[in-house]
Design a protein around this motif. Structure first.
Motif, mmCIF file in Angstrom:
data_model
loop_
_atom_site.group_PDB
_atom_site.id
_atom_site.type_symbol
_atom_site.label_atom_id
_atom_site.label_comp_id
_atom_site.label_asym_id
_atom_site.label_seq_id
_atom_site.Cartn_x
_atom_site.Cartn_y
_atom_site.Cartn_z
ATOM 1 N N ARG A 31 7.175 -5.089 -0.921
ATOM 2 C CA ARG A 31 7.494 -5.702 0.372
ATOM 3 C C ARG A 31 6.389 -5.451 1.402
ATOM 4 N NH1 ARG A 31 12.715 -7.637 1.366
ATOM 5 N NH2 ARG A 31 12.304 -7.435 3.582
ATOM 6 N N ARG A 32 5.829 -4.236 1.400
ATOM 7 C CA ARG A 32 4.752 -3.935 2.356
ATOM 8 C C ARG A 32 3.524 -4.782 2.059
ATOM 9 N NH1 ARG A 32 3.939 2.451 3.162
ATOM 10 N NH2 ARG A 32 2.510 1.705 4.777
ATOM 11 N N ILE A 33 3.196 -4.928 0.792
ATOM 12 C CA ILE A 33 2.035 -5.742 0.408
ATOM 13 C C ILE A 33 2.275 -7.202 0.768
ATOM 14 C CG2 ILE A 33 0.733 -6.615 -1.574
ATOM 15 C CD1 ILE A 33 -0.096 -3.805 -0.701
ATOM 16 N N GLU A 34 3.490 -7.692 0.534
ATOM 17 C CA GLU A 34 3.796 -9.086 0.873
ATOM 18 C C GLU A 34 3.747 -9.314 2.378
ATOM 19 O OE1 GLU A 34 7.457 -10.232 -0.989
ATOM 20 O OE2 GLU A 34 6.501 -10.536 -2.945
ATOM 21 N N ARG A 35 4.207 -8.336 3.172
ATOM 22 C CA ARG A 35 4.113 -8.461 4.637
ATOM 23 C C ARG A 35 2.653 -8.519 5.078
ATOM 24 N NH1 ARG A 35 8.075 -4.438 5.137
ATOM 25 N NH2 ARG A 35 6.499 -2.969 5.886
ATOM 26 N N LEU A 36 1.851 -7.650 4.489
ATOM 27 C CA LEU A 36 0.425 -7.625 4.816
ATOM 28 C C LEU A 36 -0.218 -8.967 4.504
ATOM 29 C CD1 LEU A 36 -2.416 -6.310 5.274
ATOM 30 C CD2 LEU A 36 -2.312 -5.618 2.873
ATOM 31 N N ILE A 37 0.017 -9.483 3.308
ATOM 32 C CA ILE A 37 -0.579 -10.758 2.889
ATOM 33 C C ILE A 37 -0.069 -11.893 3.768
ATOM 34 C CG2 ILE A 37 -0.702 -12.426 0.988
ATOM 35 C CD1 ILE A 37 -0.537 -9.955 -0.909
ATOM 36 N N VAL A 80 -6.094 -6.881 0.457
ATOM 37 C CA VAL A 80 -6.932 -7.575 1.446
ATOM 38 C C VAL A 80 -7.987 -8.426 0.751
ATOM 39 C CG1 VAL A 80 -8.673 -7.234 3.246
ATOM 40 C CG2 VAL A 80 -6.536 -5.937 3.310
ATOM 41 N N ASN A 81 -8.641 -7.871 -0.246
ATOM 42 C CA ASN A 81 -9.679 -8.619 -0.971
ATOM 43 C C ASN A 81 -9.097 -9.818 -1.712
ATOM 44 O OD1 ASN A 81 -11.735 -6.919 -0.116
ATOM 45 N ND2 ASN A 81 -11.528 -5.559 -1.877
ATOM 46 N N THR A 82 -7.920 -9.637 -2.310
ATOM 47 C CA THR A 82 -7.263 -10.729 -3.025
ATOM 48 C C THR A 82 -6.861 -11.834 -2.058
ATOM 49 O OG1 THR A 82 -6.424 -9.132 -4.639
ATOM 50 C CG2 THR A 82 -5.411 -11.305 -4.638
ATOM 51 N N ALA A 83 -6.338 -11.442 -0.890
ATOM 52 C CA ALA A 83 -5.933 -12.428 0.118
ATOM 53 C C ALA A 83 -7.146 -13.174 0.669
ATOM 54 C CB ALA A 83 -5.169 -11.738 1.247
ATOM 55 N N LYS A 84 -8.250 -12.442 0.898
ATOM 56 C CA LYS A 84 -9.463 -13.099 1.406
ATOM 57 C C LYS A 84 -9.975 -14.136 0.402
ATOM 58 C CE LYS A 84 -11.218 -9.530 4.534
ATOM 59 N NZ LYS A 84 -12.236 -8.478 4.753
#
Length: 202
Positions: A31-37, A80-84
């Motif tokens: 959930r934290r990773i999904e919120r960040l993305i 972060v790198n994956t989202a970028k």
């Protein structure tokens, strides 16, 4: 001195081939990773896919994880790198992704406001709240990557300045400066709505 990483025992088990241990890490941080993305990628439909890709990359790379930082710090950087990378691919069709997120935000905000509406709140007050929320979101989106990342980690993720400095790989003074500048930029957008005085911030 950094405190011991609470995830170290699970990480050690993953390195020994324990898939269940990795599944526990996924459950803990999904959930934290999904919120960040979700703060980085406008197309909400892509968030689960990018999160999944983040965890796949983390699983493949975990043999190289040396524990020099906390596991979540390391996972955050992968996210972060994956989202970028996903953002670069989205640039060819930004309008579709923007509209997808806008419609979802409208639904979420409307639902939240309706649920919180009390007898003392007028429709005008609810409308003003929605306008302020939209202005904050717009102001955050307009920030540079560094400022947006810093303010998101502080105000949304609730991390300490020390944790943000570690995640962003910069001195605490830089973190404080970025958060201050982000708040100033957001306040500037909100002043016409709130009629606040110079120097007051959200």
């Amino acid at each position: 001195m950094n405190s011991p990483d609470v995830d170290a025992p699970l990480v050690a088990r993953v390195k020994q081939g324990d898939m269940r241990a990795f599944e526990m890490l996924v459950v803990k941080y999904q959930r934290r990773i999904e919120r960040l993305i979700g703060r980085m990628v406008r197309d909400v439909d892509l968030v689960p896919d990018i999160a999944q890709e983040t965890f796949i990359r983390a699983y493949r790379a975990i043999p190289q994880f040396r524990g020099e930082s906390a596991f979540y710090t390391w996972l955050y950087r992968i996210a972060v790198n994956t989202a970028k990378k996903a953002l670069m691919e989205l640039k060819r069709d930004p309008l579709v992704s923007e509209s997808a997120r806008a419609s979802r935000e409208d639904e979420d905000e409307t639902s939240r406001v309706e649920n919180e509406l009390s007898d003392g709140e007028t429709p005008d007050a609810v409308l003003a709240s929605k306008q302020i929320a939209a202005a904050v979101n717009f102001a955050i989106e307009a920030l540079s990557d560094d400022l947006r990342q810093a303010i998101t980690l502080r105000e949304i993720e609730g991390l300490s300045y020390e944790e943000i400095a570690e995640l962003m790989n910069c001195p605490i003074g830089t973190v404080r400066s970025r958060i201050f500048r982000a708040r100033e930029a957001i306040a500037l957008r909100l002043r016409p709505l709130l009629d606040t005085q110079e120097g007051e911030r959200w």
